[in-house]
Scaffold this motif. Structure first.
Motif, PDB file in Angstrom:
ATOM      1  N   UNK A 141       0.870  -1.321   0.151  1.00 20.32           N
ATOM      2  CA  UNK A 141       0.166   0.068  -0.065  1.00 20.32           C
ATOM      3  C   UNK A 141       0.733   1.308   0.000  1.00 20.32           C
ATOM      4  N   UNK A 142       1.836   1.193   0.817  1.00 18.29           N
ATOM      5  CA  UNK A 142       2.799   2.473   0.763  1.00 18.29           C
ATOM      6  C   UNK A 142       3.911   2.400  -0.085  1.00 18.29           C
ATOM      7  N   UNK A 143       4.259   1.227  -0.196  1.00 17.86           N
ATOM      8  CA  UNK A 143       5.731   1.146  -1.133  1.00 17.86           C
ATOM      9  C   UNK A 143       5.218   0.323  -2.473  1.00 17.86           C
ATOM     10  N   UNK A 144       4.950   0.822  -3.631  1.00 17.44           N
ATOM     11  CA  UNK A 144       4.742   2.284  -3.741  1.00 17.44           C
ATOM     12  C   UNK A 144       3.436   2.276  -4.528  1.00 17.44           C
ATOM     13  N   UNK A 145       2.310   1.707  -3.929  1.00 20.42           N
ATOM     14  CA  UNK A 145       1.141   2.220  -4.465  1.00 20.42           C
ATOM     15  C   UNK A 145       0.771   3.472  -4.089  1.00 20.42           C
ATOM     16  N   UNK A 146       1.087   3.908  -3.005  1.00 19.16           N
ATOM     17  CA  UNK A 146       0.680   5.332  -2.646  1.00 19.16           C
ATOM     18  C   UNK A 146       1.339   6.400  -3.777  1.00 19.16           C
ATOM     19  N   UNK A 147       2.711   6.245  -4.251  1.00 18.40           N
ATOM     20  CA  UNK A 147       3.020   7.187  -5.158  1.00 18.40           C
ATOM     21  C   UNK A 147       2.286   6.946  -6.456  1.00 18.40           C
ATOM     22  N   UNK A 148       2.036   5.803  -6.876  1.00 23.27           N
ATOM     23  CA  UNK A 148       1.354   5.408  -8.122  1.00 23.27           C
ATOM     24  C   UNK A 148       0.097   6.221  -8.139  1.00 23.27           C
ATOM     25  N   UNK A 149      -0.797   5.964  -7.135  1.00 20.50           N
ATOM     26  CA  UNK A 149      -2.210   6.774  -6.918  1.00 20.50           C
ATOM     27  C   UNK A 149      -2.022   8.280  -6.973  1.00 20.50           C
ATOM     28  N   UNK A 150      -0.957   8.760  -6.156  1.00 20.37           N
ATOM     29  CA  UNK A 150      -0.648  10.078  -6.149  1.00 20.37           C
ATOM     30  C   UNK A 150      -0.475  10.638  -7.381  1.00 20.37           C
ATOM     31  N   UNK A 151       0.247  10.295  -8.359  1.00 17.26           N
ATOM     32  CA  UNK A 151       0.381  10.603  -9.634  1.00 17.26           C
ATOM     33  C   UNK A 151      -1.044  10.507 -10.291  1.00 17.26           C
ATOM     34  N   UNK A 152      -1.646   9.354 -10.474  1.00 15.51           N
ATOM     35  CA  UNK A 152      -2.911   9.544 -11.086  1.00 15.51           C
ATOM     36  C   UNK A 152      -3.831  10.637 -10.547  1.00 15.51           C
ATOM     37  N   UNK A 153      -4.111  10.738  -9.077  1.00 19.36           N
ATOM     38  CA  UNK A 153      -5.001  11.654  -8.689  1.00 19.36           C
ATOM     39  C   UNK A 153      -4.630  13.117  -9.509  1.00 19.36           C
ATOM     40  N   UNK A 154      -3.266  13.307  -9.446  1.00 19.60           N
ATOM     41  CA  UNK A 154      -2.892  14.706  -9.876  1.00 19.60           C
ATOM     42  C   UNK A 154      -2.939  14.717 -11.221  1.00 19.60           C
ATOM     43  N   UNK A 155      -3.036  13.711 -12.117  1.00 21.01           N
ATOM     44  CA  UNK A 155      -3.321  13.702 -13.594  1.00 21.01           C
ATOM     45  C   UNK A 155      -4.728  13.908 -13.993  1.00 21.01           C
ATOM     46  N   UNK A 156      -5.630  13.544 -12.929  1.00 20.30           N
ATOM     47  CA  UNK A 156      -7.008  13.631 -13.120  1.00 20.30           C
ATOM     48  C   UNK A 156      -7.587  14.941 -13.047  1.00 20.30           C
ATOM     49  N   UNK A 157      -6.679  15.952 -12.491  1.00 22.92           N
ATOM     50  CA  UNK A 157      -7.130  17.085 -12.080  1.00 22.92           C
ATOM     51  C   UNK A 157      -6.289  18.217 -13.023  1.00 22.92           C
ATOM     52  N   UNK A 158      -5.467  17.856 -13.951  1.00 22.80           N
ATOM     53  CA  UNK A 158      -4.889  18.736 -14.869  1.00 22.80           C
ATOM     54  C   UNK A 158      -5.698  18.799 -16.220  1.00 22.80           C
TER      55      UNK A 158
END
Length: 309
Positions: A141-158
C-alpha cells in the motif's frame, strides 16, 4: 479517490512478476489510451509514461514495481543515516551466521575445497535471489502504491493544456537497484537536465512530508517549496537538502530533483519509515494523497505561469 486509484489499491497492489506488471499496464491503458511505454536496459525495464518528457516542463515520477516479501521491514531514517546503516548491519547478522554455518557444513560433508567453495557460493546466491526475486510481498500500500495513485490523482485534475507541460513516469525495477529510472535518465539526459522532477515514493504512511531537494534544485526551489507545500491539516512538512539525507529512490541522478516521502516521528529515533517490504505494508492514508495532489497542482500551475510570463 478516482475509480482507477481505488482499483489499484484493492486489486493491483502486487506488481512484481511480468504477468502482474502486464495486468497493471493493461488497467492503466484501459483508462488512459494515451499511455506510452519505454522499454530497455539490463535487466529490461518497462517504464510507463503519460506525457512527453521532451516537451514537458515538470516531471512527476513513482516506481510501480513491488518487492519480494522479507522477514524484516526496510527501516529508513532519512535524517539520521547512521541509524539506517546500523539497522542494516544488525539484520545482516542472522544471514551471516546462516552462511557461515552452511560453509562449515559444506566443509564437513565435502573434503574437496573446490566443492566446498561452489556450495558456499551457491548458498550466498540463493540468499541474494530470495531478497531480490523471492516470493512477492502481498501488501504494498505504501511502497509504492501510494506514489502511483498520487500521480494518477494529480493527472485527473490537470487541464488539457497543463497535461502538455507535465509528464508522469511510472518507473520499473526500482526495487532491483533503480534500473528503470537509470534507463530513462540515460535516454533523456540532455532533455531533462534543467527540468524539475518530483519523485513520490512511500507517501502514504506518516504525517510528516519530506521534501528532499537535490543540489542543483536548491537554489531555485528551497525557498519556494514551503510556499507550495504549507503546514496544514495536521500535516508537517520538512524541506531538506537531499545531499544531507539518506533516502535511496529514483530521484537519484536527476539534477533538478525533489524526493517526496511520508515519515513518522518517534522520540530518540526522529523521523522514520517502517513496515515496507513486509506484510504489514497496508497503510495508504487518503489525506496524504489529497494533500500532495492539492499542493503539487499548485506548484505545477504557479511554475507554468512563471515560465510563460
Amino acid at each position: 479517490m478516482t475509480e482507477v486509484s481505488r482499483k489499484i489499491l484493492e486489486s493491483y497492489q502486487v506488481r512484481k512478476s511480468k504477468k502482474q506488471k502486464l495486468a497493471f499496464y493493461e488497467l492503466l491503458k484501459s483508462h488512459y489510451p494515451q499511455l506510452q511505454t519505454q522499454a530497455g536496459g539490463f535487466p529490461k525495464s518497462r517504464n510507463l509514461l503519460l506525457g512527453d518528457p521532451e516537451k514537458a516542463r515538470i516531471l512527476l515520477s513513482a516506481h510501480y514495481d513491488t518487492c519480494a516479501r522479507l522477514p524484516f521491514p526496510n527501516f529508513v531514517t532519512p535524517k539520521r543515516p547512521a541509524i539506517s546503516v546500523g539497522y542494516g548491519l544488525l539484520i545482516a547478522i542472522p544471514f551471516i551466521i546462516v552462511l557461515v554455518l552452511l560453509n562449515v557444513l559444506a566443509a564437513v560433508l565435502f573434503v574437496n575445497p573446490m566443492v566446498n567453495y561452489w556450495v558456499s557460493l551457491l548458498a550466498y546466491l540463493v540468499f541474494l535471489w530470495l531478497i531480490l526475486c523471492g516470493p512477492a510481498n502481498r501488501n504494498n500500500a505504501n511502497d509504492n502504491t501510494s506514489g502511483v495513485v498520487t500521480l494518477l490523482e494529480i493527472y485527473e485534475e490537470l487541464t488539457p493544456q497543463e497535461k502538455e507541460n507535465v509528464c508522469l513516469i511510472f518507473f520499473d525495477n526500482e526495487e532491483k537497484g533503480l534500473m528503470g529510472s537509470g534507463y530513462f535518465r540515460k535516454k533523456y539526459k540532455k532533455q531533462i537536465r534543467n527540468k524539475l522532477l518530483l519523485n513520490f515514493d512511500c507517501v502514504g504512511d506518516g504525517e510528516h512530508i519530506l521534501l528532499g531537494v537535490s543540489k542543483k534544485a536548491q537554489r531555485e526551489y528551497m525557498a519556494k517549496l514551503p510556499q507550495y507545500y504549507p503546514q496544514e491539516d495536521g500535516m508537517q512538512v520538512l524541506v531538506e537538502k537531499l545531499n544531507k539525507l539518506y533516502y535511496p529512490s529514483d530521484q537519484a541522478g536527476f539534477p533538478m530533483a525533489v524526493a517526496v516521502a511520508a515519515l513518522r516521528k518517534k522520540k530518540g529515533i526522529g523521523y522514520y519509515m517502517n513496515r515496507i517490504h513486509t506484510g504489514r505494508d497496508t497503510i495508504c492514508k487518503e489525506e496524504n494523497i489529497s494533500y500532495l495532489k492539492k499542493h503539487t497542482l499548485e506548484l505545477i500551475r504557479r511554475e507554468n505561469n512563471t515560465s510563460l510570463s
